[in-house]
Design an enzyme around this catalytic site. Sequence first.
Site: not given
Lengths: 132, 132
Positions: B20, B44
């Site tokens: 990631y 997020d």
Amino acid sequence: MSEGPGRADPAAMKQALHVYVDAFNAQDAERIIALFAPDAWIEDPVGSPPKRGRDEIAAFYRASVQRVRRIELAAPVRGSHGDAAAMAFVVHLDYGGRPCEIAVIDVMRFDRRGRVTSMQAYWGREDLRFCA
Amino acid sequence: MSEGPGRADPAAMKQALHVYVDAFNAQDAERIIALFAPDAWIEDPVGSPPKRGRDEIAAFYRASVQRVRRIELAAPVRGSHGDAAAMAFVVHLDYGGRPCEIAVIDVMRFDRRGRVTSMQAYWGREDLRFCA
């Protein structure tokens, strides 16, 4: 800490995590326990059965402060846009008379009064150093 | 990554977090998106409305890689005794042509095939530096 509706003050949530670290470093289990709401739960490590309520949490921390020599933040505490804060740290402890370390990330959630309602500790066997 | 019952391999979960970060640093949104299960969700920052499913997640990361200059781990990735891994990092990005930073902790959960089923990013307004 806010008594009003909604979430606790973000700065107060972060401050609670600092109190948690400082209290561990003072071996002051009662100060840690006082951070939690009566119906809080903890999962340490994540993947183990949670401990629920003041009595189980108190027993956990009274035992933990005996084993932990020091907690060291690995980076500044993080907040959120919600009811949570998180921190990365290293726990220094004794393993059979020798020092060992666990690398951990704690996520804590809070009620609107700023009391911790849950603590989840992320660490795996691979996050132990010198502990075997 | 394990295809068997139970949880994914702990090392594979940690490795996914490294992928990631590396994919962000290569501005490779497709490689990030490929880490997620089709029915995954992301929050997020924590406290904002989750984005659900491959399409919303893909749109989020295709936009994000345009803004993010670099992600820098603040400490080694942590695992768990369950289906999760977590990491503390700093996001370097552009804010109106100037560099700014966000201090973040991500918690990711995985299915038994090692695909990310959820990502929650802990950061608050107080975790921004030079972004205003």
